[in-house]
Motif scaffolding. Structure first.
Motif, mmCIF file in Angstrom:
data_model
loop_
_atom_site.group_PDB
_atom_site.id
_atom_site.type_symbol
_atom_site.label_atom_id
_atom_site.label_comp_id
_atom_site.label_asym_id
_atom_site.label_seq_id
_atom_site.Cartn_x
_atom_site.Cartn_y
_atom_site.Cartn_z
ATOM 1 N N GLY A 83 0.802 -1.214 0.000
ATOM 2 C CA GLY A 83 0.000 0.000 0.000
ATOM 3 C C GLY A 83 0.836 1.265 0.000
ATOM 4 O O GLY A 83 0.371 2.328 -0.427
ATOM 5 N N MET A 84 2.081 1.162 0.472
ATOM 6 C CA MET A 84 3.000 2.305 0.439
ATOM 7 C C MET A 84 3.630 2.477 -0.941
ATOM 8 O O MET A 84 4.268 3.496 -1.214
ATOM 9 C CB MET A 84 4.117 2.115 1.474
ATOM 10 N N GLY A 85 3.483 1.456 -1.777
ATOM 11 C CA GLY A 85 4.052 1.507 -3.110
ATOM 12 C C GLY A 85 5.145 0.487 -3.372
ATOM 13 O O GLY A 85 5.762 0.488 -4.443
ATOM 14 N N ALA A 86 5.396 -0.395 -2.404
ATOM 15 C CA ALA A 86 6.446 -1.390 -2.559
ATOM 16 C C ALA A 86 5.959 -2.606 -3.356
ATOM 17 O O ALA A 86 4.782 -2.962 -3.291
ATOM 18 C CB ALA A 86 6.939 -1.859 -1.193
ATOM 19 N N ARG A 87 6.864 -3.215 -4.094
ATOM 20 C CA ARG A 87 6.618 -4.547 -4.631
ATOM 21 C C ARG A 87 6.998 -5.525 -3.525
ATOM 22 O O ARG A 87 8.090 -5.432 -2.961
ATOM 23 C CB ARG A 87 7.457 -4.789 -5.881
ATOM 24 N N THR A 88 6.104 -6.452 -3.177
ATOM 25 C CA THR A 88 6.332 -7.294 -2.003
ATOM 26 C C THR A 88 6.183 -8.774 -2.328
ATOM 27 O O THR A 88 5.371 -9.178 -3.167
ATOM 28 C CB THR A 88 5.350 -6.943 -0.865
ATOM 29 N N VAL A 89 6.982 -9.575 -1.611
ATOM 30 C CA VAL A 89 6.905 -11.029 -1.665
ATOM 31 C C VAL A 89 6.764 -11.534 -0.234
ATOM 32 O O VAL A 89 7.592 -11.212 0.622
ATOM 33 C CB VAL A 89 8.167 -11.648 -2.305
#
Length: 217
Positions: free
Chosen positions: A68-74
């Motif tokens: 939601g902050m703009g990160a790509r996450t795994v």
């Protein structure tokens, strides 16, 4: 109990409670202002465009907040049940099933990683191996944010929300954890302790922010 057997027990226990865990705790960060601030600080210091790995992600609510902050996450978790619960709720997060001591990730894949209340399920002798894996999957100068319960006890749980489980929660000494991180090549940049929030289990909690080594290549 051997490491493999103990990890299987942790996996089965979290599979058993996965759906209820996701239902009860999907919004827990809403009432944890310090945790939210630390996640924001991690994101702000992560190299733009790189992926953040959430290790021991459970149903993925931490990874989803970072997304939601703009990160790509795994999100990576030992429990297939938790991974399935996360995939149903948070399609913006990529999920993988895997162990902290053998992460399903490429070398230098992540710009930062989080590991919130997950190293508490490792045997003391496994901490260094887990931290070495974190160092492997991080880019040079990447950050890791850890949290855990402070103490010396091992708290065994065999019933959780009415479900039969078999899992140990190991309380840890922040100084020893910091030393183990440094032995794995990290530099500890921040160490913080807090009391529990009113809605949490009554334990003191530690947070460590550490940076992986700078590349000399």
């Amino acid at each position: 109990m051997g490491d493999h057997v103990r990890h299987d027990s942790v996996r089965r226990s979290y599979d058993t409670v996965a759906e209820e865990y996701a239902r009860r705790l999907h919004a827990e960060l809403d009432d944890k202002p310090l945790d939210k601030a630390l996640l924001a600080a991690l994101f702000e210091q992560t190299e733009p465009g790189t992926t953040i790995g959430d290790l021991g992600c459970g149903p993925g609510h931490v990874a989803a907040r970072l997304a939601g902050m703009g990160a790509r996450t795994v999100g990576i978790d030992l429990s297939p049940g938790m991974v399935a619960a996360g995939r149903r709720r948070f399609p913006q997060v990529e999920f993988r099933t895997g162990d902290l001591v053998e992460l399903p990730a490429e070398n230098a894949e992540f710009g930062a990683v989080t590991a919130l209340y997950t190293i508490i399920h490792l045997a003391p002798g496994e901490l260094h191996r887990a931290f070495a894996e974190m160092a492997r999957v991080l880019r040079p100068s990447g950050l890791v944010l850890l949290s855990f319960h402070i103490g010396e006890e091992i708290r065994h749980v065999d019933e959780w929300w009415g479900h039969r489980v078999d899992v140990d929660f190991r309380f840890l000494d922040p100084t020893r954890v910091a030393e183990s991180l440094e032995e794995a090549g990290f530099t500890v940049e921040m160490r913080l302790e807090r009391t529990h929030y009113a809605h949490e289990v009554e334990t003191r909690r530690a947070y460590l922010l550490a940076r992986s080594a700078v590349s000399t290549g």
